[in-house]
Design a protein around this motif. Structure first.
Motif, mmCIF file in Angstrom:
data_model
loop_
_atom_site.group_PDB
_atom_site.id
_atom_site.type_symbol
_atom_site.label_atom_id
_atom_site.label_comp_id
_atom_site.label_asym_id
_atom_site.label_seq_id
_atom_site.Cartn_x
_atom_site.Cartn_y
_atom_site.Cartn_z
ATOM 1 N N LYS A 101 2.063 3.945 6.970
ATOM 2 C CA LYS A 101 0.887 4.548 6.337
ATOM 3 C C LYS A 101 1.026 4.541 4.820
ATOM 4 O O LYS A 101 0.051 4.364 4.084
ATOM 5 N N THR A 102 2.255 4.728 4.340
ATOM 6 C CA THR A 102 2.494 4.649 2.891
ATOM 7 C C THR A 102 2.213 3.243 2.384
ATOM 8 O O THR A 102 1.625 3.065 1.311
ATOM 9 N N ASP A 103 2.647 2.225 3.154
ATOM 10 C CA ASP A 103 2.333 0.834 2.790
ATOM 11 C C ASP A 103 0.831 0.605 2.725
ATOM 12 O O ASP A 103 0.331 -0.075 1.817
ATOM 13 N N ASP A 104 0.103 1.176 3.687
ATOM 14 C CA ASP A 104 -1.358 1.016 3.717
ATOM 15 C C ASP A 104 -1.982 1.555 2.436
ATOM 16 O O ASP A 104 -2.814 0.881 1.805
ATOM 17 N N MET A 105 -1.610 2.748 2.051
ATOM 18 C CA MET A 105 -2.190 3.357 0.850
ATOM 19 C C MET A 105 -1.837 2.548 -0.394
ATOM 20 O O MET A 105 -2.688 2.318 -1.264
ATOM 21 N N ASP A 107 -1.089 -0.659 -0.554
ATOM 22 C CA ASP A 107 -1.800 -1.933 -0.532
ATOM 23 C C ASP A 107 -3.263 -1.773 -0.933
ATOM 24 O O ASP A 107 -3.804 -2.586 -1.697
ATOM 25 N N TYR A 108 -3.930 -0.744 -0.416
ATOM 26 C CA TYR A 108 -5.338 -0.540 -0.759
ATOM 27 C C TYR A 108 -5.502 -0.344 -2.264
ATOM 28 O O TYR A 108 -6.409 -0.910 -2.889
ATOM 29 N N ASP A 109 -4.645 0.460 -2.861
ATOM 30 C CA ASP A 109 -4.721 0.705 -4.303
ATOM 31 C C ASP A 109 -4.471 -0.590 -5.084
ATOM 32 O O ASP A 109 -5.192 -0.911 -6.035
ATOM 33 N N PHE A 110 -3.439 -1.327 -4.664
ATOM 34 C CA PHE A 110 -3.060 -2.538 -5.394
ATOM 35 C C PHE A 110 -4.157 -3.610 -5.314
ATOM 36 O O PHE A 110 -4.539 -4.188 -6.334
ATOM 37 N N PHE A 111 -4.677 -3.845 -4.121
ATOM 38 C CA PHE A 111 -5.649 -4.925 -3.977
ATOM 39 C C PHE A 111 -7.039 -4.530 -4.449
ATOM 40 O O PHE A 111 -7.828 -5.402 -4.843
ATOM 41 N N ASP A 112 -7.343 -3.257 -4.447
ATOM 42 C CA ASP A 112 -8.585 -2.801 -5.081
ATOM 43 C C ASP A 112 -8.561 -3.156 -6.567
ATOM 44 O O ASP A 112 -9.547 -3.652 -7.125
ATOM 45 N N GLY A 133 15.646 -11.603 7.366
ATOM 46 C CA GLY A 133 14.982 -12.648 6.588
ATOM 47 C C GLY A 133 13.594 -12.964 7.097
ATOM 48 O O GLY A 133 12.844 -13.709 6.463
ATOM 49 N N GLU A 134 13.241 -12.405 8.263
ATOM 50 C CA GLU A 134 11.898 -12.629 8.802
ATOM 51 C C GLU A 134 10.851 -12.001 7.890
ATOM 52 O O GLU A 134 11.070 -10.925 7.318
ATOM 53 N N ILE A 135 9.713 -12.677 7.758
ATOM 54 C CA ILE A 135 8.609 -12.185 6.947
ATOM 55 C C ILE A 135 7.353 -12.107 7.811
ATOM 56 O O ILE A 135 7.055 -13.024 8.571
ATOM 57 N N PHE A 136 6.627 -11.021 7.707
ATOM 58 C CA PHE A 136 5.307 -10.906 8.317
ATOM 59 C C PHE A 136 4.367 -10.279 7.293
ATOM 60 O O PHE A 136 4.824 -9.702 6.289
ATOM 61 N N GLY A 137 3.067 -10.390 7.512
ATOM 62 C CA GLY A 137 2.173 -9.867 6.491
ATOM 63 C C GLY A 137 0.719 -9.905 6.894
ATOM 64 O O GLY A 137 0.363 -10.131 8.057
ATOM 65 N N ARG A 138 -0.132 -9.693 5.902
ATOM 66 C CA ARG A 138 -1.577 -9.641 6.134
ATOM 67 C C ARG A 138 -2.315 -10.086 4.879
ATOM 68 O O ARG A 138 -1.829 -9.931 3.761
ATOM 69 N N PHE A 139 -3.487 -10.648 5.099
ATOM 70 C CA PHE A 139 -4.378 -11.030 4.013
ATOM 71 C C PHE A 139 -5.362 -9.890 3.769
ATOM 72 O O PHE A 139 -5.882 -9.299 4.731
ATOM 73 N N PHE A 140 -5.625 -9.614 2.496
ATOM 74 C CA PHE A 140 -6.650 -8.630 2.125
ATOM 75 C C PHE A 140 -7.863 -9.368 1.560
ATOM 76 O O PHE A 140 -7.726 -10.281 0.740
ATOM 77 N N PHE A 141 -9.045 -8.946 2.012
ATOM 78 C CA PHE A 141 -10.283 -9.563 1.582
ATOM 79 C C PHE A 141 -11.042 -8.623 0.634
ATOM 80 O O PHE A 141 -10.644 -7.477 0.450
ATOM 81 N N GLU A 142 -12.111 -9.132 0.056
ATOM 82 C CA GLU A 142 -12.785 -8.413 -1.031
ATOM 83 C C GLU A 142 -13.251 -7.019 -0.621
ATOM 84 O O GLU A 142 -13.240 -6.086 -1.435
ATOM 85 N N ASP A 143 -13.674 -6.858 0.642
ATOM 86 C CA ASP A 143 -14.105 -5.536 1.105
ATOM 87 C C ASP A 143 -12.923 -4.666 1.533
ATOM 88 O O ASP A 143 -13.102 -3.586 2.097
ATOM 89 N N LEU A 144 -11.700 -5.159 1.259
ATOM 90 C CA LEU A 144 -10.427 -4.482 1.528
ATOM 91 C C LEU A 144 -10.086 -4.367 3.021
ATOM 92 O O LEU A 144 -9.172 -3.620 3.387
ATOM 93 N N HIS A 145 -10.784 -5.106 3.861
ATOM 94 C CA HIS A 145 -10.297 -5.200 5.232
ATOM 95 C C HIS A 145 -9.164 -6.216 5.243
ATOM 96 O O HIS A 145 -9.061 -7.064 4.345
ATOM 97 N N HIS A 146 -8.289 -6.123 6.221
ATOM 98 C CA HIS A 146 -7.154 -7.033 6.247
ATOM 99 C C HIS A 146 -7.002 -7.679 7.622
ATOM 100 O O HIS A 146 -7.433 -7.121 8.645
#
Length: 463
Positions: A101-105, A107-112, A133-146
């Motif tokens: 949840k901390t990551d979510d908050m 990320d929203y602030d950063f990508f906004d 060493g494994e990496i996973f992630g998500r793309f953020f779009f303009e409306d901040l959905h991921h």
């Protein structure tokens, strides 16, 4: 939509060292990324990396991180005037394989903020590296959905792929590959899209092996049709193909379809210098095999591999005639080229004069002959003899090297096999390691540059 992230081995090692310094606390880095974009795919390509200093983090704990954007202000300015993207990547030293949840908050602030600076509405990305060493992630779009990243690919001495797709059922066909190279290798192959440029003597043999190994998608590129002189070395080619003027790519595509192994094939009957569409299709691949004779063709593929962070195998066969109807030398070379390291030119496979002569021959063969006769341009061999047994050996060696990159099975690290020369007349194989070659400084600065005009900074390629 397919969402991917690609990272060169050079940047991946920097990230691992910084994100896991050994103190058990989270750390963070920000990357400036080039893009690959089309109607069905978005790929972010790590171009430049800023490691956020530990002392610029007001809080660093095993499960909490607060940091300053002071070190990346120039990145915000850059995305305001270019098409670059931002990748935010931090560590989870506690091995938690999800976003908190901390990551979510955060990320929203950063990508906004990032979209406020950006000159376009294209996506940015956030990722997490685990201790393995494994990496996973998500793309953020303009409306901040991921949306989750479908594939993360690391292009190094070894190719790492981290995907979210489900495993396939194991059938009798798959079992043979699994017994030799493991289930993970089979999964890699089924999910791979591999481009083969040049579908003649060596290329047709590479294609045959890749299809029978179960590669999911093959992209075949060659401008020519089957000729009578090809019948002694192109698999699945027949005299009727000569009579009907059938393109080489079509002959191979039909053969793969008849195999019934579910490999999807895309073909382009073009010269790469004449088709941005084919080049873009190639840039979307996970791997490239170059089976071309021309120096300018090999140069183009090497450049493309750097700009789009692609692993590239270059295959070359050489037969030296003795002038009396015999052969003095038979050899072939397989070069594995990875972004941020050496290139074909720093490995001395050709020089700029060779490149100029090859380009001249492609653009104007008649003028090339005149210039060559008058010693105004370097002489290059534009018609090379070929024998299927030699091509077969070089193609098989390349495929085994490819397998060794996705599932290392040799005694030494794959870096020891950056180049292999198979000297058939002397009966030996000479391997060269990556560290024995000079870095290509120009191309190192272009790694992950992605889409731009002119395409891959070559003025004759206009999008």
């Amino acid at each position: 939509m397919e969402l991917q992230l690609r990272i060169s081995g050079h940047h991946y090692e920097e990230l691992k060292k910084h994100l896991f310094p050994g103190d058990g606390k989270e750390a963070i880095a920000i990357a400036l990324c080039g893009r690959y974009s089309d109607e069905t795919s978005e790929i972010l390509l790590v171009h430049e990396l800023t490691l956020i200093p530990y002392d610029e983090c007001s809080v660093r704990e095993p499960d909490l991180l607060q940091w300053s954007t002071r070190s990346i202000q120039h990145y915000f300015e850059k995305i305001g005037s270019t098409t670059f993207a931002l990748l935010k990547i931090h560590s989870h030293p506690n091995d938690y394989n999800n976003f908190s949840k901390t990551d979510d908050m955060s990320d929203y602030d950063f990508f906004d903020s990032a979209f406020g600076w950006a000159s376009n509405n294209k996506p940015h990305a956030s990722a997490i590296m685990l201790p393995s060493g494994e990496i996973f992630g998500r793309f953020f779009f303009e409306d901040l959905h991921h949306e989750p990243i479908n594939k993360v690919m690391i292009v190094s001495d070894i190719i790492y792929q981290f995907t979210t797709s489900k495993k396939r059922c194991i059938d009798g066909f798959a079992l043979r590959t699994i017994q030799a190279f493991g289930e993970q290798t089979y999964e890699y192959l089924r999910k791979m899209r591999i481009g083969v440029v040049g579908c003649s003597g060596t290329g047709s043999l590479v294609v045959e092996q890749l299809a029978r190994l179960g590669v999911g998608q093959l992209l075949l590129i060659d401008p020519d049709t089957i000729e009578n002189k090809n019948l002694n070395r192109i698999l699945n080619a027949f005299s009727t193909d000569v009579n009907d003027n059938v393109p080489k790519v079509v002959v191979l595509a039909k053969a793969i379809e008849k195999m019934g192994l579910e490999t999807v094939v895309e073909t382009h009957q073009v010269n790469l210098y004449d088709s941005i569409k084919a080049l873009k299709a190639l840039a979307k691949c996970d791997f490239i095999f170059g089976c071309v004779d021309s120096i300018d063709g090999r140069h183009l593929l090497n450049q493309l591999a750097s700009f789009y962070i692609l692993p590239y195998f270059d295959l070359g066969v050489k037969l030296e005639a003795n002038g009396q109807g015999g052969i003095n030398k038979i050899c072939g070379t397989v070069n594995y080229i990875q972004p941020s390291k050496s290139s074909l030119i720093t490995r001395s496979l050709y020089d700029m004069e060779d490149l100029r002569a090859s380009s001249q021959y492609r653009k104007n063969p008649e003028e090339f002959e005149l210039l060559r006769k008058n010693a105004y341009i370097k002489n290059i061999n534009v018609e090379r003899p070929a024998v299927i047994s030699v091509n077969m050996q070089i193609a098989s060696h390349a495929i085994n090297e490819f397998l060794n990159r996705i599932h290392p099975f040799k005694g030494e690290n794959p870096s020891y096999y950056a180049a292999s020369t198979i000297d058939i007349t002397e009966g030996c194989i000479i391997n060269a390691e990556e560290s024995s070659f000079m870095e290509d400084v120009y191309l190192k600065n272009k790694v992950g540059r992605g889409d731009m005009t002119p395409f891959i900074e070559m003025s004759e390629l206009i999008l």
